[in-house]
Design an enzyme around this catalytic site. Structure first.
Site, PDB file in Angstrom:
ATOM      1  N   LYS A  73      -3.816  -1.572   7.951  1.00 33.06           N
ATOM      2  CA  LYS A  73      -5.200  -2.064   7.902  1.00 33.06           C
ATOM      3  C   LYS A  73      -5.330  -3.444   8.545  1.00 33.06           C
ATOM      4  O   LYS A  73      -6.014  -4.321   8.036  1.00 33.06           O
ATOM      5  CB  LYS A  73      -5.720  -2.064   6.462  1.00 33.06           C
ATOM      6  CG  LYS A  73      -5.801  -0.666   5.865  1.00 33.06           C
ATOM      7  CD  LYS A  73      -6.268  -0.682   4.436  1.00 33.06           C
ATOM      8  CE  LYS A  73      -7.769  -0.771   4.408  1.00 33.06           C
ATOM      9  NZ  LYS A  73      -8.283  -0.670   3.027  1.00 33.06           N
ATOM     10  N   HIS A  93      -2.552   2.119  -5.439  1.00 30.81           N
ATOM     11  CA  HIS A  93      -3.163   0.848  -5.062  1.00 30.81           C
ATOM     12  C   HIS A  93      -3.277  -0.108  -6.255  1.00 30.81           C
ATOM     13  O   HIS A  93      -3.341  -1.322  -6.083  1.00 30.81           O
ATOM     14  CB  HIS A  93      -4.528   1.072  -4.414  1.00 30.81           C
ATOM     15  CG  HIS A  93      -4.913  -0.017  -3.479  1.00 30.81           C
ATOM     16  ND1 HIS A  93      -4.312  -0.185  -2.237  1.00 30.81           N
ATOM     17  CD2 HIS A  93      -5.797  -1.025  -3.602  1.00 30.81           C
ATOM     18  CE1 HIS A  93      -4.837  -1.237  -1.642  1.00 30.81           C
ATOM     19  NE2 HIS A  93      -5.731  -1.771  -2.451  1.00 30.81           N
ATOM     20  N   TYR A 136      -8.114 -12.264  -7.255  1.00 33.19           N
ATOM     21  CA  TYR A 136      -6.942 -12.418  -8.121  1.00 33.19           C
ATOM     22  C   TYR A 136      -6.932 -13.766  -8.831  1.00 33.19           C
ATOM     23  O   TYR A 136      -6.615 -13.848 -10.008  1.00 33.19           O
ATOM     24  CB  TYR A 136      -5.652 -12.257  -7.310  1.00 33.19           C
ATOM     25  CG  TYR A 136      -5.573 -10.939  -6.585  1.00 33.19           C
ATOM     26  CD1 TYR A 136      -5.641  -9.732  -7.279  1.00 33.19           C
ATOM     27  CD2 TYR A 136      -5.453 -10.883  -5.213  1.00 33.19           C
ATOM     28  CE1 TYR A 136      -5.585  -8.515  -6.623  1.00 33.19           C
ATOM     29  CE2 TYR A 136      -5.386  -9.674  -4.539  1.00 33.19           C
ATOM     30  CZ  TYR A 136      -5.460  -8.498  -5.257  1.00 33.19           C
ATOM     31  OH  TYR A 136      -5.402  -7.296  -4.600  1.00 33.19           O
ATOM     32  N   ARG A 195       0.885  -1.150   0.000  1.00 31.95           N
ATOM     33  CA  ARG A 195       0.000   0.000   0.000  1.00 31.95           C
ATOM     34  C   ARG A 195       0.931   1.210   0.000  1.00 31.95           C
ATOM     35  O   ARG A 195       2.059   1.137   0.490  1.00 31.95           O
ATOM     36  CB  ARG A 195      -0.878   0.019   1.245  1.00 31.95           C
ATOM     37  CG  ARG A 195      -1.901  -1.087   1.274  1.00 31.95           C
ATOM     38  CD  ARG A 195      -2.726  -1.017   2.567  1.00 31.95           C
ATOM     39  NE  ARG A 195      -3.724  -2.074   2.582  1.00 31.95           N
ATOM     40  CZ  ARG A 195      -3.520  -3.296   3.101  1.00 31.95           C
ATOM     41  NH1 ARG A 195      -2.362  -3.586   3.670  1.00 31.95           N
ATOM     42  NH2 ARG A 195      -4.472  -4.191   3.065  1.00 31.95           N
ATOM     43  N   ARG A 229      -0.568  -2.593  -6.136  1.00 30.31           N
ATOM     44  CA  ARG A 229      -0.847  -3.696  -5.197  1.00 30.31           C
ATOM     45  C   ARG A 229      -1.719  -4.744  -5.879  1.00 30.31           C
ATOM     46  O   ARG A 229      -1.436  -5.937  -5.817  1.00 30.31           O
ATOM     47  CB  ARG A 229      -1.513  -3.148  -3.939  1.00 30.31           C
ATOM     48  CG  ARG A 229      -1.858  -4.206  -2.918  1.00 30.31           C
ATOM     49  CD  ARG A 229      -2.302  -3.553  -1.610  1.00 30.31           C
ATOM     50  NE  ARG A 229      -2.929  -4.476  -0.687  1.00 30.31           N
ATOM     51  CZ  ARG A 229      -2.273  -5.316   0.109  1.00 30.31           C
ATOM     52  NH1 ARG A 229      -0.950  -5.367   0.080  1.00 30.31           N
ATOM     53  NH2 ARG A 229      -2.922  -6.115   0.925  1.00 30.31           N
ATOM     54  N   HIS A 276      -3.258 -10.413   3.680  1.00 26.97           N
ATOM     55  CA  HIS A 276      -4.708 -10.417   3.907  1.00 26.97           C
ATOM     56  C   HIS A 276      -5.064 -11.335   5.069  1.00 26.97           C
ATOM     57  O   HIS A 276      -4.628 -12.485   5.096  1.00 26.97           O
ATOM     58  CB  HIS A 276      -5.459 -10.912   2.668  1.00 26.97           C
ATOM     59  CG  HIS A 276      -5.391  -9.993   1.502  1.00 26.97           C
ATOM     60  ND1 HIS A 276      -5.571 -10.428   0.218  1.00 26.97           N
ATOM     61  CD2 HIS A 276      -5.180  -8.652   1.407  1.00 26.97           C
ATOM     62  CE1 HIS A 276      -5.473  -9.409  -0.619  1.00 26.97           C
ATOM     63  NE2 HIS A 276      -5.225  -8.317   0.082  1.00 26.97           N
TER      64      HIS A 276
END
Length: 187
Positions: A66, A135, A170, A41, A138, A161
Site C-alpha cells: 500500500k 489487521h 494510536y 499486514r 497490526r 505510514h
C-alpha cells in the site's frame, strides 16, 4: 458504538498460548508473534521470504504494501527462538525449498484466507470476545508501541505510514499521555 479493532497485551498472550495447541503450533505461534511485533499486514507476512530475514544480524527487512515505507526492524530474542524452531521444523515440510518463510500444509505459500481462518479459530480458543482479523494484530502493534511511550513519528516509521494521520489514532487514544496533567505546577 464502534467495534474494537485491536487486542490488548493480555489478549495477545492468550492468542499465542492458544496457537500452541493448534495443528501447526510452531508455524502459527511464530506467524502470530511476528505479525504483532512488526505490525505486518497479512499479505506482507505471507510474502516474507528467506532473503528478508538475517538471523546472524538479528534483523528483518519489512517490505510494506500500500505504498508504505520499507524499513528494517530488529528481531527480538523470543521471536528469534520461535523463528529458529519453526525453520527447523519447516525443513521437513512439503515445499521446504519454497522461498516463503510460512508454508501451508500443502507446501505452498500461506494464503490470506488461511490466516483469517487460523486467527478466528485461535481467537475463539483463547476466549477473546471479538472476531479476530489479521489487521487487528497490526493495530495492536501500534497501540502497544504507544502504550510503551513511543512517539508518533517512531510509530509512523515503524509501521511504514507515509501519512502521519494514519498513525495518530494510536497515540491519541493512549490515556497514559495524560498522567501528570493535573499535578502540582501544571494548574
Amino acid at each position: 458504538m464502534k467495534k474494537r479493532k485491536f487486542l490488548t497485551q493480555e489478549e495477545i498472550t492468550r492468542l499465542l498460548k492458544a496457537s500452541r495447541l493448534g495443528t501447526f503450533p510452531r508455524r502459527d505461534e511464530c506467524f502470530i508473534k511476528m505479525c504483532f511485533i512488526h505490525g505486518f499486514r497479512v499479505s506482507e507476512l505471507c510474502n516474507l521470504t528467506f532473503s528478508d530475514i538475517n538471523l546472524e544480524d538479528c534483523v528483518i527487512h519489512v517490505n510494506r504494501l500500500k505504498n508504505g515505507l520499507k524499513t528494517t526492524h530488529p528481531l527480538i530474542e523470543s521471536e528469534i527462538i520461535l523463528l529458529r524452531k519453526w525453520l527447523k521444523e519447516r525443513q521437513n515440510w512439503r515445499g521446504a525449498d519454497a522461498p516463503w518463510i510460512f508454508l501451508s500444509q500443502k507446501g505452498g505459500q500461506l494464503s490470506r484466507q488461511q490466516v483469517y481462518k487460523m486467527l478466528r479459530s485461535y481467537g475463539i480458543k483463547a476466549g477473546i470476545s471479538i472476531t479476530l482479523s489479521p489487521h487487528m494484530l497490526r493495530h495492536s502493534c501500534g497501540y502497544a508501541l504507544a502504550n510503551k511511550g513511543a512517539d508518533t513519528r517512531l510509530i509512523q516509521d515503524y509501521l511504514g505510514h507515509r501519512n502521519i494521520q494514519h498513525t495518530v489514532l494510536y497515540t491519541s487514544s493512549n490515556p497514559e499521555r495524560f498522567i501528570g496533567v493535573w499535578q502540582k505546577g501544571r494548574q
